[in-house]
Design a protein around this motif. Structure first.
Motif, mmCIF file in Angstrom:
data_model
loop_
_atom_site.group_PDB
_atom_site.id
_atom_site.type_symbol
_atom_site.label_atom_id
_atom_site.label_comp_id
_atom_site.label_asym_id
_atom_site.label_seq_id
_atom_site.Cartn_x
_atom_site.Cartn_y
_atom_site.Cartn_z
ATOM 1 N N THR A 44 12.575 1.533 6.297
ATOM 2 C CA THR A 44 12.630 0.998 4.937
ATOM 3 C C THR A 44 12.976 -0.485 4.947
ATOM 4 O O THR A 44 12.403 -1.283 4.188
ATOM 5 C CB THR A 44 13.656 1.768 4.091
ATOM 6 N N LYS A 73 10.034 -2.613 5.578
ATOM 7 C CA LYS A 73 9.225 -2.835 4.374
ATOM 8 C C LYS A 73 9.886 -3.876 3.475
ATOM 9 O O LYS A 73 9.191 -4.712 2.868
ATOM 10 C CB LYS A 73 9.036 -1.516 3.625
ATOM 11 N N GLY A 110 14.062 1.606 -4.585
ATOM 12 C CA GLY A 110 12.870 1.998 -3.846
ATOM 13 C C GLY A 110 12.532 1.047 -2.712
ATOM 14 O O GLY A 110 13.298 0.150 -2.356
ATOM 15 N N GLU A 111 11.340 1.221 -2.161
ATOM 16 C CA GLU A 111 10.886 0.439 -1.010
ATOM 17 C C GLU A 111 10.325 -0.907 -1.431
ATOM 18 O O GLU A 111 10.012 -1.140 -2.592
ATOM 19 C CB GLU A 111 9.813 1.223 -0.250
ATOM 20 N N TYR A 112 10.221 -1.790 -0.435
ATOM 21 C CA TYR A 112 9.583 -3.099 -0.622
ATOM 22 C C TYR A 112 10.316 -3.874 -1.714
ATOM 23 O O TYR A 112 9.744 -4.373 -2.661
ATOM 24 C CB TYR A 112 8.100 -2.893 -0.977
ATOM 25 N N ASN A 155 9.576 0.970 -6.618
ATOM 26 C CA ASN A 155 9.022 0.271 -5.462
ATOM 27 C C ASN A 155 8.441 -1.084 -5.869
ATOM 28 O O ASN A 155 7.960 -1.252 -6.997
ATOM 29 C CB ASN A 155 7.926 1.108 -4.807
ATOM 30 N N ASN A 156 8.480 -2.013 -4.932
ATOM 31 C CA ASN A 156 7.872 -3.332 -5.121
ATOM 32 C C ASN A 156 8.455 -4.040 -6.347
ATOM 33 O O ASN A 156 7.742 -4.447 -7.257
ATOM 34 C CB ASN A 156 6.342 -3.226 -5.242
ATOM 35 N N ASN A 204 7.883 0.611 -11.092
ATOM 36 C CA ASN A 204 7.269 0.001 -9.919
ATOM 37 C C ASN A 204 6.580 -1.316 -10.283
ATOM 38 O O ASN A 204 6.138 -1.518 -11.420
ATOM 39 C CB ASN A 204 6.230 0.949 -9.316
#
Length: 280
Positions: free
Chosen positions: A101, A104, A172-174, A193-194, A225
């Motif tokens: 993670t 990312k 979340g990720e990124y 995410n993002n 997101n």
């Protein structure tokens, strides 16, 4: 002073109180840096070992040090020590996923910041990446209901970076933090995410001062997101939900939800210029 030691609602004196050591927890964070990013933070003589041996050595050290600190937050019984070792073992099993993670997140920093010359620079110097690294570990301990230690970890990051991410937040990720100073992410925040946060952004609560939290009740915003929240923006309240693909301009103040695919901005302020009178 002695009377106040006895009268305080906070334990103040004596040798029986079991508390984790902030200094020891900081050393555990440094060991985790060596494990996650060996060539940047590892001990040079250990890097001569095969990677499997290097990783095993660091994980053994982390297991011993962290389980000892977690045990100090639990009852001084055989069951308490057993649970401390169990929790530490569960965390170690999650470390490969946390590392993936973070890779990312690292990509998000490199892709999102045109001033980043390379990923090495980010790992070694970016306060936002350091804060996220600590948050990712502290969050796992928070989910496992370890007392005190997750907050000690994130407040260590807060003190050094000016970025205040509560370990209870779900991110979340990124995830990308640009500049970072003054960012606040509250305990029950949910971030998809993002997502990009710029300096001074706040995901806070509307609860009056002194009101205790209600278990299971979200007090902080939910962010979807592909969202960008620019500098100085404030989002407050558990009923505030930001949809996917939203851009929130600088200095916005929101206590309500925003539909997906929306850009939020404040009206351009009116500028006034007054000629200075100079003395004769």
């Amino acid at each position: 002073m002695a009377a106040q030691y006895n009268d305080s609602t906070l334990p103040m004196y004596g040798d029986a109180l079991r508390l984790p050591s902030r200094k020891a927890i900081i050393e555990i964070i440094r060991s985790l840096q060596k494990l996650f990013f060996p060539v940047y933070y590892g001990e040079k003589h250990l890097l001569k070992l095969p990677p499997e041996q290097y990783g095993a050595l660091l994980m053994e050290r982390i297991f011993d040090d962290l389980s000892a600190q977690i045990a100090l937050t639990m009852e001084d019984t055989e069951e308490g020590h057993r649970r401390a070792e169990e929790v530490t073992g569960r965390l170690l099993c999650k470390l490969p996923d946390i590392q993936r993670t973070l890779q990312k997140d690292l990509d998000a920093f490199f892709d999102g910041d045109p001033a980043a010359h390379d990923r090495e620079e980010i790992v070694l110097s970016y306060p936002g990446f350091f804060a996220i690294f600590i948050y990712r570990i502290a969050h796992e301990l928070y989910v496992m209901e370890v007392p005190m230690i997750p907050r000690i970890m994130t407040e260590y990051a807060h003190a050094g970076t000016g970025i205040d991410i509560n370990p209870g937040a779900t991110i979340g990720e990124y995830f990308f933090i640009d500049h970072g100073t003054g960012i606040v992410v509250g305990e029950t925040s949910i971030i998809g995410n993002n997502v990009k946060l710029y300096q001074g952004a706040t995901l806070g609560a509307l609860s009056p001062a002194g009101m205790r939290s209600v278990p299971g009740e979200r007090r902080h915003p939910k962010v979807g997101n592909n969202v960008t929240i620019y500098a100085g923006s404030t989002l407050l309240g558990g009923e505030t939900e930001i949809g996917d693909n939203v851009i929130i301009g600088g200095n916005a103040f929101l206590t309500g939800s925003v539909e997906a695919n929306t850009t939020v901005s404040i009206k351009k302020p009116e500028m006034r210029f007054h000629e200075q009178r100079r003395g004769t």
